[in-house]
Design an enzyme around this catalytic site. Structure first.
Site, short mmCIF file in Angstrom:
data_model
loop_
_atom_site.label_atom_id
_atom_site.label_comp_id
_atom_site.label_asym_id
_atom_site.label_seq_id
_atom_site.Cartn_x
_atom_site.Cartn_y
_atom_site.Cartn_z
N GLN A 68 7.37 -9.99 1.54
CA GLN A 68 7.78 -10.08 0.14
C GLN A 68 7.42 -8.79 -0.59
OE1 GLN A 68 9.06 -13.15 -1.23
NE2 GLN A 68 9.56 -11.95 -3.02
N PHE A 69 8.26 -7.77 -0.46
CA PHE A 69 7.95 -6.48 -1.09
C PHE A 69 7.91 -6.57 -2.61
CE2 PHE A 69 12.53 -6.30 -1.41
CZ PHE A 69 12.76 -5.54 -2.54
N THR A 70 8.56 -7.59 -3.19
CA THR A 70 8.59 -7.69 -4.65
C THR A 70 7.23 -8.03 -5.25
OG1 THR A 70 9.30 -10.01 -4.61
CG2 THR A 70 11.04 -8.33 -4.67
#
Length: 148
Positions: A78-80
């Site tokens: 989950q890069f966000t």
């Protein structure tokens, strides 16, 4: 590195209309990697994750870890989690780890968790994923390596 840890009664991840990973009782973990992260940081985060005593014992107290309840893990990249909202309304992701390095650390985390937890399911790095879960409690913890 950031982990958003949710205690669940069930959780799944679907990619392209097909279920890729699915668990019952356990932890669904969103994993964010920054450019500063290393395997040493990942090891600290994994130890904390596996040792978390957030499952209820016979008296209803959160006193048991995932291995003590026979729980499973669902690990989702989950890069966000590294969205920077300091300016304007459009998030910047410059603090998120470079894709090659972040993917490598994500795979490392999965492999290390499999050494300690019987059932470890996963998403797919960089894929458009649909995640479903039933949060048990609800119980959600944010673990940030900068706080360890």
């Amino acid at each position: 590195m950031k982990f958003v840890i949710q205690r669940v009664t069930k959780s799944s991840v679907t990619i392209g209309g097909s279920v890729r990973g699915e668990i019952g009782k356990g932890l669904m973990v969103l994993i964010g990697v920054s450019n500063e992260d290393t395997t040493e940081i990942a090891d600290k985060m994994i130890r904390k994750l596996i040792g978390l005593r957030i499952f209820e014992d016979e008296q209803g107290k959160t006193n048991l870890s995932i291995d003590q309840v026979g729980g499973s893990l669902l690990l989702i990249s989950q890069f966000t989690l590294y969205a920077n909202m300091k300016k304007g309304n459009r998030p910047s992701f410059i603090e998120a780890g470079a894709p090659d390095m972040a993917a490598e650390l994500y795979e490392y985390i999965i492999a290390k968790c499999k050494e300690s937890v019987k059932t470890v399911e996963r998403g797919e790095f960089g894929a458009d994923m649909k995640v479903e879960l039933v949060n048990d409690g609800p119980f959600t913890i944010i673990l940030d390596s900068k706080e360890l």
